[in-house]
Structure formats: C-alpha cells, structure tokens
Motif scaffolding. Structure first.
Motif, PDB file in Angstrom:
ATOM      1  N   PRO A  11       1.253  -1.133  -0.120  1.00 25.38           N
ATOM      2  CA  PRO A  11      -0.180  -0.066   0.099  1.00 25.38           C
ATOM      3  C   PRO A  11       1.085   1.575   0.088  1.00 25.38           C
ATOM      4  N   GLU A  12       1.919   1.300   0.355  1.00 28.72           N
ATOM      5  CA  GLU A  12       2.896   2.308   0.279  1.00 28.72           C
ATOM      6  C   GLU A  12       3.607   3.154  -0.543  1.00 28.72           C
ATOM      7  N   GLU A  13       3.780   1.576  -1.751  1.00 27.76           N
ATOM      8  CA  GLU A  13       3.963   2.027  -3.127  1.00 27.76           C
ATOM      9  C   GLU A  13       3.228   2.356  -3.916  1.00 27.76           C
ATOM     10  N   GLU A  14       1.918   1.893  -3.733  1.00 31.26           N
ATOM     11  CA  GLU A  14       1.098   2.651  -4.555  1.00 31.26           C
ATOM     12  C   GLU A  14       0.852   3.719  -4.090  1.00 31.26           C
ATOM     13  N   LYS A  15       0.988   4.405  -2.741  1.00 34.54           N
ATOM     14  CA  LYS A  15       0.119   5.445  -2.188  1.00 34.54           C
ATOM     15  C   LYS A  15       1.452   6.778  -2.908  1.00 34.54           C
ATOM     16  N   LEU A  16       2.960   6.360  -3.172  1.00 37.63           N
ATOM     17  CA  LEU A  16       4.068   6.500  -3.396  1.00 37.63           C
ATOM     18  C   LEU A  16       4.102   6.833  -4.814  1.00 37.63           C
ATOM     19  N   TYR A  17       3.097   5.694  -5.653  1.00 39.03           N
ATOM     20  CA  TYR A  17       3.358   6.145  -7.111  1.00 39.03           C
ATOM     21  C   TYR A  17       2.735   6.856  -7.795  1.00 39.03           C
ATOM     22  N   ARG A  18       1.490   7.560  -7.074  1.00 35.74           N
ATOM     23  CA  ARG A  18       0.223   8.027  -7.084  1.00 35.74           C
ATOM     24  C   ARG A  18       0.569   9.962  -6.612  1.00 35.74           C
ATOM     25  N   ALA A  19       1.494   9.405  -6.135  1.00 33.80           N
ATOM     26  CA  ALA A  19       1.394  10.903  -5.536  1.00 33.80           C
ATOM     27  C   ALA A  19       2.416  11.499  -6.935  1.00 33.80           C
ATOM     28  N   LEU A  20       3.424  10.748  -7.119  1.00 30.73           N
ATOM     29  CA  LEU A  20       4.405  11.368  -8.343  1.00 30.73           C
ATOM     30  C   LEU A  20       3.764  12.160  -9.691  1.00 30.73           C
ATOM     31  N   GLY A  21       4.677  13.401 -10.032  1.00 34.39           N
ATOM     32  CA  GLY A  21       4.255  14.119 -10.944  1.00 34.39           C
ATOM     33  C   GLY A  21       4.180  14.081 -12.252  1.00 34.39           C
ATOM     34  N   THR A  22       5.551  13.251 -12.526  1.00 38.72           N
ATOM     35  CA  THR A  22       6.363  13.310 -13.890  1.00 38.72           C
ATOM     36  C   THR A  22       6.126  11.723 -13.836  1.00 38.72           C
ATOM     37  N   THR A  23       6.389  12.071 -15.822  1.00 36.35           N
ATOM     38  CA  THR A  23       7.017  10.317 -16.649  1.00 36.35           C
ATOM     39  C   THR A  23       8.572  10.057 -15.873  1.00 36.35           C
ATOM     40  N   ARG A  24       8.709  11.031 -15.951  1.00 32.82           N
ATOM     41  CA  ARG A  24      10.391  10.755 -15.435  1.00 32.82           C
ATOM     42  C   ARG A  24      10.336  10.065 -13.476  1.00 32.82           C
ATOM     43  N   GLU A  25       9.277  10.671 -12.826  1.00 30.40           N
ATOM     44  CA  GLU A  25       9.060  10.529 -11.579  1.00 30.40           C
ATOM     45  C   GLU A  25       8.811   8.950 -11.513  1.00 30.40           C
ATOM     46  N   GLN A  26       7.705   8.452 -12.036  1.00 26.31           N
ATOM     47  CA  GLN A  26       7.138   7.259 -12.632  1.00 26.31           C
ATOM     48  C   GLN A  26       8.003   6.161 -12.924  1.00 26.31           C
ATOM     49  N   LEU A  27       8.835   6.633 -13.674  1.00 25.15           N
ATOM     50  CA  LEU A  27       9.560   5.579 -14.402  1.00 25.15           C
ATOM     51  C   LEU A  27      11.220   4.898 -13.718  1.00 25.15           C
ATOM     52  N   GLN A  28      11.113   5.868 -13.359  1.00 28.40           N
ATOM     53  CA  GLN A  28      11.772   6.013 -12.122  1.00 28.40           C
ATOM     54  C   GLN A  28      11.499   4.969 -10.819  1.00 28.40           C
ATOM     55  N   PHE A  29      10.500   5.492 -10.341  1.00 19.91           N
ATOM     56  CA  PHE A  29      10.174   4.171  -9.674  1.00 19.91           C
ATOM     57  C   PHE A  29       9.404   2.734  -9.723  1.00 19.91           C
ATOM     58  N   ILE A  30       9.417   3.131 -11.388  1.00 25.23           N
ATOM     59  CA  ILE A  30       9.693   1.506 -11.481  1.00 25.23           C
ATOM     60  C   ILE A  30      10.566   0.865 -11.272  1.00 25.23           C
ATOM     61  N   ARG A  31      11.747   1.307 -11.840  1.00 23.13           N
ATOM     62  CA  ARG A  31      12.672   1.061 -12.224  1.00 23.13           C
ATOM     63  C   ARG A  31      13.284   0.136 -10.077  1.00 23.13           C
ATOM     64  N   LEU A  32      12.711   0.998  -9.271  1.00 20.60           N
ATOM     65  CA  LEU A  32      13.146   0.811  -7.855  1.00 20.60           C
ATOM     66  C   LEU A  32      12.540   0.332  -7.924  1.00 20.60           C
ATOM     67  N   PHE A  33      11.382  -0.081  -7.935  1.00 21.57           N
ATOM     68  CA  PHE A  33      10.242  -1.329  -7.861  1.00 21.57           C
ATOM     69  C   PHE A  33      11.210  -2.352  -8.150  1.00 21.57           C
TER      70      PHE A  33
END
Length: 176
Positions: A11-33
């Motif tokens: 749930p923490e990962e889902e919440k953090l992902y939804r809070a990201l603002g840019t595509t670049r941040e989301q792609l970085q998050f996915i890589r780290l996930f």
C-alpha cells in the motif's frame, strides 16, 4: 501500479507512486520497484522480474477467458503470488448443491510464506465464479463442515479468506 503488479505492491508503494508528478519520476520509481525485489542485486538479470513474468504468462495461458484476463482470476492471483502448484486434483463426491463443479485442490511442496507446510488451497465454483476457500484439511472426499458453513456465508462478492490474506501480505514482505 495497475494490473498484475498491483498484487505484489505494498500500500505504501501504491500511495507513493500515485503522488509522483512526472513520467520521469514514475519510470524511476518502476525501475527501483523491480530492483528492490531483485535477489541478485545489480546483476545482469532481475530474477524476481523474470519469475513474475513467467508466472504471469502461465496465468494468462491457463486461466484467461472471454470475460477476464488470466491474472484477474482467483487462480491467477494465487499463481502470481505463490507460483504454479506442485499438484492439482479435483475432489469428487461432494454433497449435492455444494458446488456447481467439482472443487479443485492445489498443493505446494515448498513452504509458502504465512501458510502451514503442505496446506492445500481449495477452490470452489459458486455463483458463476471460482472462489478460494479458507484452508482446511480435507478428510477423505468431504469438506469439513466449517468450510461448508464459511462458503454458504460468502454469497456476496468474492471471498478472501483471512489466512490467505495473511499469506499474501507475508509473500509481499518476503519479496522485498
């Protein structure tokens, strides 16, 4: 964090992902996930991702229908979280009206997180859908009365047994 990945995200990962603002941040998050779950940190391959994709392909091949993707079925959920069962068997000889089809038992040889060793997973077909029942020992070819009573009470929506949910949570924790 949508689709099959939602089954292994905290749930923490889902919440953090939804809070990201840019595509670049989301792609970085996915890589780290995926890196976070890699068993061989920084190796040439991510074994966890490879296994997840293998399980997803199996679920899609075996359990897809015209109504839903294989990973969306109760069987697909179990496969994505715990892998393919070591053994599958259909139970015959149930009392009339208990299930529209013969119930299915899945057995795993390895110990699953949060589950007792050698515990079977019981699937029954009721109301046009397969449902996962609470894990109870099977005596002969009859389901214990407690399992039947639990199934009769679950007339609305899919039932997620508490023991199964605990095992899911522990499987997600173990993947981190």
């Amino acid at each position: 964090m949508e689709g099959p990945v939602s089954l292994i995200a905290t749930p923490e990962e889902e919440k953090l992902y939804r809070a990201l603002g840019t595509t670049r941040e989301q792609l970085q998050f996915i890589r780290l996930f995926w890196e976070r779950r890699d068993t061989q940190y920084r190796g040439p391959r991510n074994e966890f991702l490879d296994e997840f994709e293998s399980r997803l392909n199996y679920a899609e091949e075996e359990f897809s229908s015209s109504r839903e993707a294989g990973w969306e079925t109760v069987f697909g959920h179990v496969v994505l979280l715990f892998g393919k069962p070591a053994r599958t068997r259909r139970e015959m000889g149930f009392p009339g009206g208990f299930s529209d089809r013969p119930p299915i038992l899945w057995s795993y040889d390895e110990r699953l997180p949060g589950m007792e060793p050698n515990e079977d997973m019981l699937f029954v077909f009721r109301g046009g859908r397969w449902k996962l029942m609470p894990p109870y020992p099977i005596a002969g070819s009859l389901i214990p009365e407690a399992a039947r009573q639990a199934e009769r009470r679950s007339l609305v929506g899919p039932m997620i047994p508490a023991d199964y949910q605990i095992a899911v949570n522990e499987a997600i924790d173990a993947s981190l």
